[in-house]
Design a protein around this motif. Sequence first.
Motif, PDB file in Angstrom:
ATOM      1  N   ASP A  92       1.049  -1.448  -0.169  1.00  0.00           N
ATOM      2  CA  ASP A  92       0.296   0.308  -0.167  1.00  0.00           C
ATOM      3  C   ASP A  92       1.064   1.399  -0.063  1.00  0.00           C
ATOM      4  O   ASP A  92       1.996   1.570  -1.062  1.00  0.00           O
ATOM      5  CB  ASP A  92      -1.151   0.019   1.478  1.00  0.00           C
ATOM      6  CG  ASP A  92      -1.949  -1.024   0.862  1.00  0.00           C
ATOM      7  OD1 ASP A  92      -2.177  -1.322  -0.340  1.00  0.00           O
ATOM      8  OD2 ASP A  92      -2.788  -1.582   1.868  1.00  0.00           O
ATOM      9  N   GLN A  93       0.734   1.851   0.705  1.00  0.00           N
ATOM     10  CA  GLN A  93       1.331   3.365   1.184  1.00  0.00           C
ATOM     11  C   GLN A  93       2.510   3.022   2.595  1.00  0.00           C
ATOM     12  O   GLN A  93       2.637   4.065   3.027  1.00  0.00           O
ATOM     13  CB  GLN A  93       0.608   4.504   0.785  1.00  0.00           C
ATOM     14  CG  GLN A  93       0.514   4.385   0.032  1.00  0.00           C
ATOM     15  CD  GLN A  93       0.771   5.333  -1.314  1.00  0.00           C
ATOM     16  OE1 GLN A  93       0.932   5.487  -1.302  1.00  0.00           O
ATOM     17  NE2 GLN A  93      -0.420   4.416  -2.758  1.00  0.00           N
ATOM     18  N   LEU A 116       0.376  -5.139  -4.393  1.00  0.00           N
ATOM     19  CA  LEU A 116       0.296  -4.092  -3.777  1.00  0.00           C
ATOM     20  C   LEU A 116      -0.715  -4.527  -2.606  1.00  0.00           C
ATOM     21  O   LEU A 116      -0.111  -3.655  -1.413  1.00  0.00           O
ATOM     22  CB  LEU A 116      -0.021  -2.583  -4.704  1.00  0.00           C
ATOM     23  CG  LEU A 116      -1.466  -2.102  -3.850  1.00  0.00           C
ATOM     24  CD1 LEU A 116      -0.004  -0.883  -3.599  1.00  0.00           C
ATOM     25  CD2 LEU A 116      -2.772  -1.166  -4.952  1.00  0.00           C
ATOM     26  N   ASN A 134      -3.579   0.204  -9.456  1.00  0.00           N
ATOM     27  CA  ASN A 134      -3.552   0.293  -8.190  1.00  0.00           C
ATOM     28  C   ASN A 134      -5.036   0.259  -7.494  1.00  0.00           C
ATOM     29  O   ASN A 134      -5.653  -0.807  -7.651  1.00  0.00           O
ATOM     30  CB  ASN A 134      -4.117   2.287  -8.562  1.00  0.00           C
ATOM     31  CG  ASN A 134      -5.750   2.021  -9.407  1.00  0.00           C
ATOM     32  OD1 ASN A 134      -6.999   1.794  -8.687  1.00  0.00           O
ATOM     33  ND2 ASN A 134      -5.228   3.563  -9.753  1.00  0.00           N
ATOM     34  N   SER A 135      -4.975   0.118  -5.932  1.00  0.00           N
ATOM     35  CA  SER A 135      -5.861  -0.516  -5.166  1.00  0.00           C
ATOM     36  C   SER A 135      -7.452  -0.698  -5.094  1.00  0.00           C
ATOM     37  O   SER A 135      -8.233  -1.435  -5.623  1.00  0.00           O
ATOM     38  CB  SER A 135      -5.809   0.603  -3.848  1.00  0.00           C
ATOM     39  OG  SER A 135      -6.165  -0.110  -3.099  1.00  0.00           O
ATOM     40  N   ASP A 184       6.189  -4.226  -8.033  1.00  0.00           N
ATOM     41  CA  ASP A 184       4.446  -4.546  -7.982  1.00  0.00           C
ATOM     42  C   ASP A 184       4.414  -4.992  -9.740  1.00  0.00           C
ATOM     43  O   ASP A 184       4.593  -4.484 -10.714  1.00  0.00           O
ATOM     44  CB  ASP A 184       4.379  -2.878  -8.196  1.00  0.00           C
ATOM     45  CG  ASP A 184       2.469  -2.848  -7.928  1.00  0.00           C
ATOM     46  OD1 ASP A 184       2.006  -3.778  -7.749  1.00  0.00           O
ATOM     47  OD2 ASP A 184       2.493  -1.590  -8.049  1.00  0.00           O
TER      48      ASP A 184
END
Length: 200
Positions: A92-93, A116, A134-135, A184
Amino acid sequence: MAKSASSSQRRRRSPRNLVKRILVVSEGEQTEPQYVERLASFLRSKESSTHVKWVGVGKDPLKVVRKCIELREDAANKEKGYDICVSLVDVDQHALLDAACALARKEQIYLLVTNLKFEMWLRWHVEDSRSVLNSSKLDELVTKLGIIKGKALPASFPIEKVDAACNVARIADPNLDICRVGPDPSSSMPVLVDLLRGER
């Protein structure tokens, strides 16, 4: 008076301490625990018993590793120690992921990172695609594929395709290992599969 067991009978018994006790701690409270419990049941290894815990600390990999250490120490103090301790986290971040990897290495915790996030590993049970998403796009895809409903695994989730997922993960990241962030997309979940099968 009852007869004592013969030496051959005693040898046939499998000592309790030969079964590896594996603790798995995840940051997710639904998807990851449900998956690991289902995976352990599907693999049915006589070599290991699995205990799954989730940590209500939000998305913080360092807290997940610390909780894993805490649970390990608590179990050891009660003479119910674990042989292997695993933490499951997403990229994630996370700003604290490097610190989590460092602590896990120091404490001999099997930190397994999915990049991710865990849904990518689930995706690989149904399709061999390594596209970067992306998420939110990943959430949309796994919902469309029918492998997640909200945050829960449906009864129809194809756990029997775990070897296919492992193959995709090893192609996506030939160097997959513990305490390491892969490209990723990637996931080191095949390590847990090996552990549950008694192959590591």
